[in-house]
Scaffold this motif. Structure first.
Motif, PDB file in Angstrom:
ATOM      1  N   GLU A  33       0.832  -1.214   0.000  1.00 39.31           N
ATOM      2  CA  GLU A  33       0.000   0.000   0.000  1.00 39.31           C
ATOM      3  C   GLU A  33       0.862   1.259   0.000  1.00 39.31           C
ATOM      4  OE1 GLU A  33      -4.078  -1.261   2.362  1.00 39.31           O
ATOM      5  OE2 GLU A  33      -2.228  -1.085   3.527  1.00 39.31           O
ATOM      6  N   LEU A  34       1.942   1.241   0.763  1.00 37.13           N
ATOM      7  CA  LEU A  34       2.850   2.389   0.806  1.00 37.13           C
ATOM      8  C   LEU A  34       3.521   2.597  -0.547  1.00 37.13           C
ATOM      9  CD1 LEU A  34       4.505   1.712   4.281  1.00 37.13           C
ATOM     10  CD2 LEU A  34       3.021   3.646   3.726  1.00 37.13           C
ATOM     11  N   ARG A  35       3.855   1.487  -1.207  1.00 35.24           N
ATOM     12  CA  ARG A  35       4.517   1.571  -2.506  1.00 35.24           C
ATOM     13  C   ARG A  35       3.548   2.062  -3.576  1.00 35.24           C
ATOM     14  NH1 ARG A  35       6.632  -3.040  -1.857  1.00 35.24           N
ATOM     15  NH2 ARG A  35       8.607  -2.498  -0.949  1.00 35.24           N
ATOM     16  N   ALA A  36       2.271   1.737  -3.422  1.00 36.59           N
ATOM     17  CA  ALA A  36       1.260   2.087  -4.427  1.00 36.59           C
ATOM     18  C   ALA A  36       0.822   3.550  -4.350  1.00 36.59           C
ATOM     19  CB  ALA A  36       0.039   1.172  -4.275  1.00 36.59           C
ATOM     20  N   LEU A  37       1.068   4.204  -3.219  1.00 39.72           N
ATOM     21  CA  LEU A  37       0.671   5.598  -3.055  1.00 39.72           C
ATOM     22  C   LEU A  37       1.527   6.479  -3.971  1.00 39.72           C
ATOM     23  CD1 LEU A  37      -1.382   7.058  -1.162  1.00 39.72           C
ATOM     24  CD2 LEU A  37       0.537   7.558   0.351  1.00 39.72           C
ATOM     25  N   ARG A  41       0.739  12.218  -3.946  1.00 41.19           N
ATOM     26  CA  ARG A  41       0.078  12.102  -2.635  1.00 41.19           C
ATOM     27  C   ARG A  41       1.100  12.243  -1.512  1.00 41.19           C
ATOM     28  NH1 ARG A  41      -3.635  14.387  -2.688  1.00 41.19           N
ATOM     29  NH2 ARG A  41      -2.627  15.124  -4.559  1.00 41.19           N
ATOM     30  N   TYR A  42       2.286  11.715  -1.720  1.00 42.11           N
ATOM     31  CA  TYR A  42       3.326  11.900  -0.704  1.00 42.11           C
ATOM     32  C   TYR A  42       3.673  13.375  -0.560  1.00 42.11           C
ATOM     33  CZ  TYR A  42       4.244   6.990   0.273  1.00 42.11           C
ATOM     34  OH  TYR A  42       4.111   5.688   0.699  1.00 42.11           O
ATOM     35  N   LEU A  43       3.821  14.083  -1.691  1.00 42.33           N
ATOM     36  CA  LEU A  43       4.144  15.498  -1.623  1.00 42.33           C
ATOM     37  C   LEU A  43       3.018  16.279  -0.945  1.00 42.33           C
ATOM     38  CD1 LEU A  43       6.004  17.868  -2.198  1.00 42.33           C
ATOM     39  CD2 LEU A  43       5.034  17.995  -4.510  1.00 42.33           C
ATOM     40  N   SER A  44       1.774  15.918  -1.241  1.00 46.04           N
ATOM     41  CA  SER A  44       0.631  16.577  -0.604  1.00 46.04           C
ATOM     42  C   SER A  44       0.672  16.369   0.911  1.00 46.04           C
ATOM     43  CB  SER A  44      -0.682  16.036  -1.180  1.00 46.04           C
ATOM     44  OG  SER A  44      -1.796  16.613  -0.519  1.00 46.04           O
ATOM     45  N   LEU A  45       0.952  15.151   1.334  1.00 48.38           N
ATOM     46  CA  LEU A  45       0.981  14.858   2.771  1.00 48.38           C
ATOM     47  C   LEU A  45       2.175  15.522   3.459  1.00 48.38           C
ATOM     48  CD1 LEU A  45      -0.140  11.133   2.573  1.00 48.38           C
ATOM     49  CD2 LEU A  45      -1.350  12.955   3.795  1.00 48.38           C
ATOM     50  N   ILE A  46       3.309  15.600   2.760  1.00 49.59           N
ATOM     51  CA  ILE A  46       4.463  16.314   3.319  1.00 49.59           C
ATOM     52  C   ILE A  46       4.094  17.781   3.546  1.00 49.59           C
ATOM     53  CG2 ILE A  46       6.787  17.171   2.818  1.00 49.59           C
ATOM     54  CD1 ILE A  46       7.246  14.505   1.262  1.00 49.59           C
ATOM     55  N   ALA A  47       3.474  18.387   2.514  1.00 51.25           N
ATOM     56  CA  ALA A  47       3.072  19.792   2.634  1.00 51.25           C
ATOM     57  C   ALA A  47       2.028  19.975   3.730  1.00 51.25           C
ATOM     58  CB  ALA A  47       2.525  20.286   1.298  1.00 51.25           C
ATOM     59  N   LEU A  48       1.076  19.054   3.814  1.00 52.13           N
ATOM     60  CA  LEU A  48       0.041  19.117   4.843  1.00 52.13           C
ATOM     61  C   LEU A  48       0.674  19.077   6.232  1.00 52.13           C
ATOM     62  CD1 LEU A  48      -2.952  19.143   5.669  1.00 52.13           C
ATOM     63  CD2 LEU A  48      -2.973  16.650   5.370  1.00 52.13           C
ATOM     64  N   LEU A 157       4.567  12.770  10.065  1.00 60.78           N
ATOM     65  CA  LEU A 157       4.322  12.543   8.640  1.00 60.78           C
ATOM     66  C   LEU A 157       4.186  11.052   8.361  1.00 60.78           C
ATOM     67  CD1 LEU A 157       4.266  13.253   5.583  1.00 60.78           C
ATOM     68  CD2 LEU A 157       6.782  13.142   5.651  1.00 60.78           C
ATOM     69  N   LEU A 158       5.082  10.256   8.922  1.00 59.10           N
ATOM     70  CA  LEU A 158       5.025   8.805   8.696  1.00 59.10           C
ATOM     71  C   LEU A 158       3.719   8.218   9.219  1.00 59.10           C
ATOM     72  CD1 LEU A 158       8.708   7.765   9.494  1.00 59.10           C
ATOM     73  CD2 LEU A 158       7.636   8.056   7.259  1.00 59.10           C
ATOM     74  N   ARG A 159       3.254   8.700  10.358  1.00 60.19           N
ATOM     75  CA  ARG A 159       1.966   8.234  10.885  1.00 60.19           C
ATOM     76  C   ARG A 159       0.838   8.625   9.924  1.00 60.19           C
ATOM     77  NH1 ARG A 159       0.436   7.064  16.118  1.00 60.19           N
ATOM     78  NH2 ARG A 159       2.428   5.958  16.189  1.00 60.19           N
ATOM     79  N   MET A 160       0.929   9.824   9.326  1.00 62.11           N
ATOM     80  CA  MET A 160      -0.097  10.273   8.376  1.00 62.11           C
ATOM     81  C   MET A 160      -0.133   9.399   7.119  1.00 62.11           C
ATOM     82  SD  MET A 160       0.546  14.384   8.746  1.00 62.11           S
ATOM     83  CE  MET A 160      -0.365  14.880   7.275  1.00 62.11           C
ATOM     84  N   VAL A 161       1.049   8.997   6.625  1.00 58.99           N
ATOM     85  CA  VAL A 161       1.061   8.192   5.392  1.00 58.99           C
ATOM     86  C   VAL A 161       0.774   6.720   5.671  1.00 58.99           C
ATOM     87  CG1 VAL A 161       2.681   9.794   4.301  1.00 58.99           C
ATOM     88  CG2 VAL A 161       3.561   7.679   5.301  1.00 58.99           C
ATOM     89  N   GLY A 162       0.870   6.325   6.948  1.00 62.39           N
ATOM     90  CA  GLY A 162       0.563   4.942   7.314  1.00 62.39           C
ATOM     91  C   GLY A 162       1.777   4.060   7.510  1.00 62.39           C
ATOM     92  N   LYS A 163       2.988   4.653   7.493  1.00 62.07           N
ATOM     93  CA  LYS A 163       4.201   3.882   7.773  1.00 62.07           C
ATOM     94  C   LYS A 163       4.274   3.596   9.267  1.00 62.07           C
ATOM     95  CE  LYS A 163       8.468   2.253   7.161  1.00 62.07           C
ATOM     96  NZ  LYS A 163       8.760   1.020   6.398  1.00 62.07           N
ATOM     97  N   ASP A 164       4.612   2.380   9.610  1.00 66.46           N
ATOM     98  CA  ASP A 164       4.674   2.004  11.020  1.00 66.46           C
ATOM     99  C   ASP A 164       5.783   2.780  11.731  1.00 66.46           C
ATOM    100  OD1 ASP A 164       4.039   0.690  13.344  1.00 66.46           O
ATOM    101  OD2 ASP A 164       5.278  -1.077  12.888  1.00 66.46           O
ATOM    102  N   THR A 165       5.415   3.476  12.778  1.00 64.92           N
ATOM    103  CA  THR A 165       6.384   4.236  13.569  1.00 64.92           C
ATOM    104  C   THR A 165       5.818   4.490  14.960  1.00 64.92           C
ATOM    105  OG1 THR A 165       7.769   6.241  13.614  1.00 64.92           O
ATOM    106  CG2 THR A 165       5.511   6.534  12.873  1.00 64.92           C
ATOM    107  N   PHE A 166       6.700   4.736  15.899  1.00 71.59           N
ATOM    108  CA  PHE A 166       6.256   5.278  17.186  1.00 71.59           C
ATOM    109  C   PHE A 166       6.405   6.786  17.109  1.00 71.59           C
ATOM    110  CE2 PHE A 166      10.652   3.671  17.702  1.00 71.59           C
ATOM    111  CZ  PHE A 166      11.323   4.830  18.018  1.00 71.59           C
ATOM    112  N   ILE A 167       5.729   7.491  18.003  1.00 78.55           N
ATOM    113  CA  ILE A 167       5.801   8.948  18.070  1.00 78.55           C
ATOM    114  C   ILE A 167       6.101   9.337  19.519  1.00 78.55           C
ATOM    115  CG2 ILE A 167       4.460  11.088  17.919  1.00 78.55           C
ATOM    116  CD1 ILE A 167       3.010   9.943  15.534  1.00 78.55           C
ATOM    117  N   ALA A 168       7.045  10.247  19.679  1.00 76.38           N
ATOM    118  CA  ALA A 168       7.432  10.666  21.027  1.00 76.38           C
ATOM    119  C   ALA A 168       6.456  11.714  21.571  1.00 76.38           C
ATOM    120  CB  ALA A 168       8.859  11.201  21.022  1.00 76.38           C
TER     121      ALA A 168
END
Length: 223
Positions: A33-37, A41-48, A157-168
């Motif tokens: 799913e991450l590869r298919a985005l 859309r990545y640029l939009s989410l980065i800007a968002l 940003l990674l949480r927004m795109v759906g990449k698995d990550t923790f957030i501090a």
């Protein structure tokens, strides 16, 4: 530090049932799913993410359709050509959030996306292929090569795109301090490595994604 079993039992006691606990936990996107985005859309989410930083998210989100229009659907090949005069014109557009520094970051991040596209084939390939066992390394990469992606922006940003990550988050930092893994919000490479190592251990014990472990851990501190 406590093992995963303690975290699980604490959360189970807090939420009352396995079903209630599982319903609360996020699910990361699959690598496919991450590869298919698309890179647009990545640029939009980065800007968002950049525009959300320090502002009320609902305010930014409400204006985002106008941003999509103003930035050519965030096609990186088009956005990268936007020069200073174009950005000055956007500063007069009342539909947008007129913050010149943030507006300037968009074509810079378009170049970043195109650089990654040239090297990896797509921005999604970079995100999908990066091992979660070194997710702090991806935070560092995004902060170094992207524009205005330092601090908490890369993990959020990674949480927004759906990449698995923790957030501090504040609660998670409080929980990590209670577990004596760190003594303050992690910023140095040593502190981030210690947090990563703890999460890798909990993941090995549980098989759960980092985002679920992160949320469960945050619930082990008093609210």
């Amino acid at each position: 530090m406590r093992d995963y079993q303690w975290i699980h039992e604490y959360c189970l006691n807090r939420f009352g049932s396995t079903a209630a606990l599982e319903a609360m936990l996020p699910q990361p996107r699959s690598d496919a799913e991450l590869r298919a985005l698309g890179d647009d859309r990545y640029l939009s989410l980065i800007a968002l993410r950049v525009f959300r930083a320090g502002l009320k998210h609902s305010l930014v989100d409400a204006k985002w359709p106008a941003f999509e229009q103003a930035f050519f659907g965030f096609d990186p090949h088009k956005v990268v050509l936007m020069g200073a005069e174009h950005l000055e014109r956007l500063m007069q557009d009342t539909r947008l959030i007129r913050h010149l520094g943030k507006l300037k970051s968009v074509p810079r991040n378009a170049q970043f996306v195109l650089d990654v596209q040239k090297e990896k084939g797509s921005f999604g390939a970079l995100i999908a292929d990066w091992p979660v066992s070194d997710i702090v390394g991806l935070w560092k990469y995004l902060a170094k090569h992207g524009s205005q992606l330092g601090g908490q922006s890369a993990p959020r940003l990674l949480r927004m795109v759906g990449k698995d990550t923790f957030i501090a988050s504040e609660d998670m930092v409080a929980a990590l301090k209670a577990q004596k893994i760190i003594d303050k919000a992690p910023t140095s490479q040593k502190e981030l490595a210690a947090v990563q190592a703890a999460f890798n251990q909990w993941q090995e014990q549980s098989g759960r994604p980092l985002c679920q472990l992160s949320m469960m851990l945050a619930h082990t501190v008093n609210h």
